[in-house]
Design an enzyme around this catalytic site. Structure first.
Site, PDB file in Angstrom:
ATOM      1  N   HIS A 190      17.078  -3.708  54.134  1.00 58.09           N
ATOM      2  CA  HIS A 190      16.444  -2.404  54.340  1.00 58.09           C
ATOM      3  C   HIS A 190      15.447  -2.196  53.195  1.00 58.09           C
ATOM      4  O   HIS A 190      15.829  -1.853  52.074  1.00 58.09           O
ATOM      5  CB  HIS A 190      17.514  -1.312  54.332  1.00 58.09           C
ATOM      6  CG  HIS A 190      17.061  -0.023  54.938  1.00 58.09           C
ATOM      7  ND1 HIS A 190      16.964   0.170  56.295  1.00 58.09           N
ATOM      8  CD2 HIS A 190      16.664   1.127  54.367  1.00 58.09           C
ATOM      9  CE1 HIS A 190      16.543   1.389  56.547  1.00 58.09           C
ATOM     10  NE2 HIS A 190      16.348   1.987  55.394  1.00 58.09           N
TER      11      HIS A 190
ATOM     12  N   ASP B 171      16.353   0.561  63.426  1.00 55.55           N
ATOM     13  CA  ASP B 171      16.774   1.907  63.057  1.00 55.55           C
ATOM     14  C   ASP B 171      16.753   2.870  64.243  1.00 55.55           C
ATOM     15  O   ASP B 171      15.705   3.077  64.870  1.00 55.55           O
ATOM     16  CB  ASP B 171      15.851   2.474  61.981  1.00 55.55           C
ATOM     17  CG  ASP B 171      15.603   1.514  60.831  1.00 55.55           C
ATOM     18  OD1 ASP B 171      15.412   0.316  61.090  1.00 55.55           O
ATOM     19  OD2 ASP B 171      15.548   1.978  59.684  1.00 55.55           O
TER      20      ASP B 171
ATOM     21  N   GLU C 264      20.746   4.575  60.164  1.00 57.90           N
ATOM     22  CA  GLU C 264      20.562   5.540  59.074  1.00 57.90           C
ATOM     23  C   GLU C 264      19.615   6.694  59.393  1.00 57.90           C
ATOM     24  O   GLU C 264      19.570   7.656  58.639  1.00 57.90           O
ATOM     25  CB  GLU C 264      20.101   4.800  57.813  1.00 57.90           C
ATOM     26  CG  GLU C 264      18.678   4.324  57.835  1.00 57.90           C
ATOM     27  CD  GLU C 264      17.974   4.675  56.525  1.00 57.90           C
ATOM     28  OE1 GLU C 264      18.641   4.966  55.538  1.00 57.90           O
ATOM     29  OE2 GLU C 264      16.747   4.681  56.535  1.00 57.90           O
ATOM     30  N   ASN C 265      18.878   6.626  60.492  1.00 58.28           N
ATOM     31  CA  ASN C 265      17.983   7.725  60.861  1.00 58.28           C
ATOM     32  C   ASN C 265      18.436   8.435  62.143  1.00 58.28           C
ATOM     33  O   ASN C 265      17.661   9.153  62.772  1.00 58.28           O
ATOM     34  CB  ASN C 265      16.558   7.219  61.073  1.00 58.28           C
ATOM     35  CG  ASN C 265      15.952   6.606  59.834  1.00 58.28           C
ATOM     36  OD1 ASN C 265      15.548   5.445  59.831  1.00 58.28           O
ATOM     37  ND2 ASN C 265      15.888   7.364  58.753  1.00 58.28           N
TER      38      ASN C 265
ATOM     39  N   ASN D  45      18.487   3.887  52.819  1.00 62.45           N
ATOM     40  CA  ASN D  45      18.224   4.905  51.803  1.00 62.45           C
ATOM     41  C   ASN D  45      18.633   6.313  52.220  1.00 62.45           C
ATOM     42  O   ASN D  45      18.726   7.214  51.384  1.00 62.45           O
ATOM     43  CB  ASN D  45      16.744   4.894  51.404  1.00 62.45           C
ATOM     44  CG  ASN D  45      15.819   5.091  52.578  1.00 62.45           C
ATOM     45  OD1 ASN D  45      15.854   4.319  53.550  1.00 62.45           O
ATOM     46  ND2 ASN D  45      14.972   6.109  52.526  1.00 62.45           N
ATOM     47  N   HIS D  46      18.898   6.530  53.513  1.00 61.08           N
ATOM     48  CA  HIS D  46      19.380   7.835  53.975  1.00 61.08           C
ATOM     49  C   HIS D  46      20.896   7.841  54.187  1.00 61.08           C
ATOM     50  O   HIS D  46      21.426   8.709  54.891  1.00 61.08           O
ATOM     51  CB  HIS D  46      18.679   8.235  55.278  1.00 61.08           C
ATOM     52  CG  HIS D  46      17.230   8.554  55.098  1.00 61.08           C
ATOM     53  ND1 HIS D  46      16.788   9.654  54.383  1.00 61.08           N
ATOM     54  CD2 HIS D  46      16.106   7.924  55.535  1.00 61.08           C
ATOM     55  CE1 HIS D  46      15.466   9.686  54.392  1.00 61.08           C
ATOM     56  NE2 HIS D  46      15.030   8.647  55.078  1.00 61.08           N
TER      57      HIS D  46
ATOM     58  N   HIS E  21      10.147   0.646  60.594  1.00 61.11           N
ATOM     59  CA  HIS E  21      10.122   1.180  61.965  1.00 61.11           C
ATOM     60  C   HIS E  21       9.034   0.603  62.857  1.00 61.11           C
ATOM     61  O   HIS E  21       8.804   1.111  63.958  1.00 61.11           O
ATOM     62  CB  HIS E  21       9.986   2.723  61.956  1.00 61.11           C
ATOM     63  CG  HIS E  21      11.160   3.432  61.383  1.00 61.11           C
ATOM     64  ND1 HIS E  21      11.354   4.804  61.520  1.00 61.11           N
ATOM     65  CD2 HIS E  21      12.221   2.979  60.664  1.00 61.11           C
ATOM     66  CE1 HIS E  21      12.475   5.148  60.909  1.00 61.11           C
ATOM     67  NE2 HIS E  21      13.010   4.052  60.374  1.00 61.11           N
TER      68      HIS E  21
ATOM     69  N   HIS F   3      13.742  -0.494  58.152  1.00 58.27           N
ATOM     70  CA  HIS F   3      13.207   0.601  57.347  1.00 58.27           C
ATOM     71  C   HIS F   3      11.788   1.018  57.711  1.00 58.27           C
ATOM     72  O   HIS F   3      11.496   2.210  57.708  1.00 58.27           O
ATOM     73  CB  HIS F   3      13.270   0.298  55.840  1.00 58.27           C
ATOM     74  CG  HIS F   3      12.704   1.393  54.982  1.00 58.27           C
ATOM     75  ND1 HIS F   3      13.274   2.647  54.903  1.00 58.27           N
ATOM     76  CD2 HIS F   3      11.610   1.431  54.167  1.00 58.27           C
ATOM     77  CE1 HIS F   3      12.549   3.403  54.075  1.00 58.27           C
ATOM     78  NE2 HIS F   3      11.544   2.688  53.617  1.00 58.27           N
TER      79      HIS F   3
END
Length: 269
Positions: A153, A8, A39-40, A67-68, A180, A178
């Site tokens: 994820h 990520d 996604e982050n 999820n983001h 990290h 997810h």
């Protein structure tokens, strides 16, 4: 096929590190395929179209989400324009975007990339196992596709490990995103699938999972909502996993961690 999957991307430091270093890594490692979870990337929450374009221009072949995925709403129409940016496949029918994509790499070879999201301690989406199974029934590893990568994820290590064993021998790589933090369990499973529970992040590790540590820690001390978390801005470590596969079977021949820059111990395949 030589594959690099990067964890990520978190905030500006992760974005800058990716754009600056991935072109050199592609050349140094002779990479055929680069996949990254984005996604982050936007201040720790979501991905903007401009950022996605920058990652693709720097050498990403596919960008996965999680999820983001919907935190930057301007990404929603972009998903219809750019099939190389995929969201979890187990979102309900009718959700914008795709959960899987086949891309062509050097030599006319084809690689399948699937993005799935877990359900333990996460949003209650559709069954990710059956969604992945249905997608894999459209392809034949080593025949219609020369490699297949599955980004799971998910929060729970048990769920990620269940994915690894469920699809062992059916994909080239099952890799978790997810949480990290890179895990030390990279291995080739008995059926020939490369596996790692979590690949880590591309971000500043002098942080709480990529976020500035002061505000993040206070949330645990006080159990009260505070200011919106912000990404840490120190030098990022690019965390990834390198996999070599057999084009004839699509199965893994080698798996090795990759960490470059920042605070973590450095390792190249």
């Amino acid at each position: 096929m030589k594959i690099l999957f990067l964890g990520d991307i978190v905030g500006r430091s992760g974005r800058d590190a990716f754009v600056e270093r991935v072109p050199g890594l592609r050349q140094q490692l002779g990479l055929d395929l680069v996949v990254v979870n984005g996604e982050n990337a936007s201040h720790g929450f979501g991905l903007s179209p401009d950022m996605a374009r920058a990652f693709l221009a720097a050498g990403a072949d596919v960008i996965t989400l999680g999820n983001h995925a919907w935190d930057r709403r301007e990404l929603i129409p972009y998903l219809s324009e750019e099939p190389r940016v995929i969201r979890p496949i187990n979102f309900p029918p009718g959700t914008p975007g795709l959960g899987a994509v086949v891309v062509e790499v050097a030599g006319g070879r084809r690689a399948l990339v699937i993005n799935a999201m877990g359900r333990l301690f996460m949003d209650p989406l559709d069954d990710p196992f059956r969604a992945v199974q249905a997608e894999l029934q459209k392809h034949r590893l080593g025949q219609t596709v020369h490699a297949a990568i599955l980004d799971v994820h998910a929060e729970a290590t048990s769920e990620k490990q269940a994915f690894g064993h469920s699809f062992d021998g059916l994909v080239s790589l099952v890799v978790g995103t997810h949480t990290h933090v890179p895990t030390a369990d990279h291995q080739i499973l008995p059926g020939g699938t490369a596996y790692q529970t979590d690949v880590g992040m591309c971000g500043d590790y002098d942080s709480v999972i990529g976020m500035q540590k002061g505000g993040a820690a206070l949330r645990f001390w006080r159990k009260m909502p505070g200011e919106r978390l912000a990404p840490a801005e120190g030098e990022a470590t690019l965390c990834g996993i390198y996999v070599e596969t057999d084009d004839a079977t699509g199965l893994a021949l080698r798996i090795a961690p990759m960490r470059q820059g920042g605070r973590l111990s450095q390792i190249l395949p």
